[in-house]
Scaffold this motif. Structure first.
Motif, PDB file in Angstrom:
ATOM      1  N   GLY A  77       1.110  -1.284  -0.322  1.00  0.00           N
ATOM      2  CA  GLY A  77       0.151   0.089  -0.288  1.00  0.00           C
ATOM      3  C   GLY A  77       0.897   1.547   0.212  1.00  0.00           C
ATOM      4  N   PHE A  78       2.073   0.888   0.836  1.00  0.00           N
ATOM      5  CA  PHE A  78       2.948   2.891   0.197  1.00  0.00           C
ATOM      6  C   PHE A  78       3.491   3.040  -0.720  1.00  0.00           C
ATOM      7  CE2 PHE A  78       7.399   4.177   1.549  1.00  0.00           C
ATOM      8  CZ  PHE A  78       6.727   5.670   2.207  1.00  0.00           C
ATOM      9  N   THR A  79       3.881   1.857  -1.402  1.00  0.00           N
ATOM     10  CA  THR A  79       5.024   2.033  -2.410  1.00  0.00           C
ATOM     11  C   THR A  79       3.376   1.579  -3.824  1.00  0.00           C
ATOM     12  OG1 THR A  79       4.586  -0.908  -2.981  1.00  0.00           O
ATOM     13  CG2 THR A  79       6.445   0.434  -1.968  1.00  0.00           C
ATOM     14  N   THR A  80       3.885   2.030  -4.466  1.00  0.00           N
ATOM     15  CA  THR A  80       2.535   2.953  -5.860  1.00  0.00           C
ATOM     16  C   THR A  80       3.570   2.880  -7.477  1.00  0.00           C
ATOM     17  OG1 THR A  80       1.958   4.378  -6.689  1.00  0.00           O
ATOM     18  CG2 THR A  80       3.033   5.095  -5.093  1.00  0.00           C
ATOM     19  N   PHE A  81       3.148   1.658  -7.794  1.00  0.00           N
ATOM     20  CA  PHE A  81       3.531   1.008  -9.362  1.00  0.00           C
ATOM     21  C   PHE A  81       2.531   2.002 -10.129  1.00  0.00           C
ATOM     22  CE2 PHE A  81       3.371  -0.806 -13.851  1.00  0.00           C
ATOM     23  CZ  PHE A  81       4.758  -0.485 -13.867  1.00  0.00           C
ATOM     24  N   SER A  82       1.345   2.331  -9.733  1.00  0.00           N
ATOM     25  CA  SER A  82       0.422   3.187 -11.165  1.00  0.00           C
ATOM     26  C   SER A  82       0.724   5.049 -10.541  1.00  0.00           C
ATOM     27  CB  SER A  82      -1.025   3.121 -10.456  1.00  0.00           C
ATOM     28  OG  SER A  82      -1.556   3.296  -8.844  1.00  0.00           O
ATOM     29  N   THR A  83       0.739   5.286  -9.411  1.00  0.00           N
ATOM     30  CA  THR A  83       1.004   6.634  -9.294  1.00  0.00           C
ATOM     31  C   THR A  83       2.417   6.927 -10.864  1.00  0.00           C
ATOM     32  OG1 THR A  83       0.386   6.941  -7.231  1.00  0.00           O
ATOM     33  CG2 THR A  83       1.806   8.939  -7.988  1.00  0.00           C
ATOM     34  N   TYR A  84       3.572   6.127 -10.354  1.00  0.00           N
ATOM     35  CA  TYR A  84       5.010   5.650 -10.714  1.00  0.00           C
ATOM     36  C   TYR A  84       4.965   6.194 -12.515  1.00  0.00           C
ATOM     37  CZ  TYR A  84       9.083   3.870 -12.682  1.00  0.00           C
ATOM     38  OH  TYR A  84      10.228   3.149 -13.508  1.00  0.00           O
ATOM     39  N   ALA A  85       3.892   5.245 -12.675  1.00  0.00           N
ATOM     40  CA  ALA A  85       3.292   4.994 -14.340  1.00  0.00           C
ATOM     41  C   ALA A  85       2.405   6.909 -14.904  1.00  0.00           C
ATOM     42  CB  ALA A  85       2.162   3.896 -14.598  1.00  0.00           C
ATOM     43  N   VAL A  86       2.012   6.884 -14.188  1.00  0.00           N
ATOM     44  CA  VAL A  86       1.043   8.150 -14.537  1.00  0.00           C
ATOM     45  C   VAL A  86       1.637   9.435 -14.271  1.00  0.00           C
ATOM     46  CG1 VAL A  86      -1.312   9.726 -13.590  1.00  0.00           C
ATOM     47  CG2 VAL A  86      -1.343   7.520 -13.198  1.00  0.00           C
ATOM     48  N   GLU A  87       2.737   9.626 -13.592  1.00  0.00           N
ATOM     49  CA  GLU A  87       3.634  10.736 -13.250  1.00  0.00           C
ATOM     50  C   GLU A  87       4.815  10.229 -14.435  1.00  0.00           C
ATOM     51  OE1 GLU A  87       3.534  11.413  -8.179  1.00  0.00           O
ATOM     52  OE2 GLU A  87       5.367   9.998  -9.010  1.00  0.00           O
ATOM     53  N   THR A  88       5.015  10.085 -14.475  1.00  0.00           N
ATOM     54  CA  THR A  88       6.134   9.080 -15.793  1.00  0.00           C
ATOM     55  C   THR A  88       5.379  10.119 -17.066  1.00  0.00           C
ATOM     56  OG1 THR A  88       6.902   7.492 -15.273  1.00  0.00           O
ATOM     57  CG2 THR A  88       7.131   7.725 -17.306  1.00  0.00           C
ATOM     58  N   ARG A  89       4.315   9.119 -17.813  1.00  0.00           N
ATOM     59  CA  ARG A  89       3.333   9.663 -18.370  1.00  0.00           C
ATOM     60  C   ARG A  89       3.309  11.196 -18.308  1.00  0.00           C
ATOM     61  NH1 ARG A  89      -2.700   9.326 -18.123  1.00  0.00           N
ATOM     62  NH2 ARG A  89      -2.079  10.617 -17.174  1.00  0.00           N
ATOM     63  N   ASP A  90       2.674  11.545 -17.343  1.00  0.00           N
ATOM     64  CA  ASP A  90       2.034  13.018 -17.384  1.00  0.00           C
ATOM     65  C   ASP A  90       3.781  14.378 -17.716  1.00  0.00           C
ATOM     66  OD1 ASP A  90       0.182  12.732 -16.484  1.00  0.00           O
ATOM     67  OD2 ASP A  90       0.823  13.176 -14.482  1.00  0.00           O
ATOM     68  N   LEU A  91       5.345  13.144 -17.010  1.00  0.00           N
ATOM     69  CA  LEU A  91       6.155  13.847 -17.819  1.00  0.00           C
ATOM     70  C   LEU A  91       6.352  13.733 -19.350  1.00  0.00           C
ATOM     71  CD1 LEU A  91       8.800  13.188 -14.926  1.00  0.00           C
ATOM     72  CD2 LEU A  91       8.167  15.197 -15.338  1.00  0.00           C
ATOM     73  N   VAL A  92       6.410  12.899 -19.874  1.00  0.00           N
ATOM     74  CA  VAL A  92       6.399  12.187 -21.470  1.00  0.00           C
ATOM     75  C   VAL A  92       5.421  13.959 -21.847  1.00  0.00           C
ATOM     76  CG1 VAL A  92       5.998  11.445 -23.267  1.00  0.00           C
ATOM     77  CG2 VAL A  92       7.701  10.188 -21.028  1.00  0.00           C
ATOM     78  N   ALA A  93       4.456  13.380 -21.493  1.00  0.00           N
ATOM     79  CA  ALA A  93       3.274  14.580 -22.066  1.00  0.00           C
ATOM     80  C   ALA A  93       3.421  16.050 -21.731  1.00  0.00           C
ATOM     81  CB  ALA A  93       1.812  14.099 -21.886  1.00  0.00           C
TER      82      ALA A  93
END
Length: 127
Positions: A77-93
């Motif tokens: 629950g503490f770690t988060t792959f989903s947020t990591y993926a969304v933040e990566t997408r946002d940086l690229v976008a």
């Protein structure tokens, strides 16, 4: 035992998610900025998972619900792959390709190193 496992995973997950949310609220990043809070959260979680795995795999007599509560629940629950993926997408976008690449590589390499460091630290502590 299955109901017990489900209960401890749920309880651990609630605590871990609340801790992650608290860290993100305490350390907000600017829009389009580097997502330090998520990176640090994931690296801390990986290091703690390394500690946990070193302990539960080398120490006899650990209660069978410790690993699902701490590993799957709290640290999951503490770690988060989903947020990591969304933040990566946002940086690229947003056209922030270098920070996005740094974030991806930093998370992957950092996570592996953090797990290993956690295992090493737990092994040294036990000696």
């Amino acid at each position: 035992m299955r109901a017990g496992v489900l209960a401890v995973v749920a309880a651990g997950g609630a605590l871990g998610s609340a801790a992650r949310y608290g860290l993100a609220e305490a350390w907000p990043g600017p829009a389009g900025g580097f997502p330090w809070a998520t990176l640090v959260t994931n690296l801390i979680g990986c290091a703690l998972l390394g500690v946990l795995m070193q302990i539960v795999t080398t120490r006899p007599g650990i209660h069978p619900l410790v690993r699902p509560f701490l590993g799957t629940g709290l640290l999951g629950g503490f770690t988060t792959f989903s947020t990591y993926a969304v933040e990566t997408r946002d940086l690229v976008a947003g056209g922030h390709l270098a920070p996005a690449a740094g974030y991806v590589l930093g998370t992957l390499v950092g996570a592996l190193l953090a797990v290993r460091l956690g295992m090493w630290a737990a092994g040294r502590w036990r000696r």
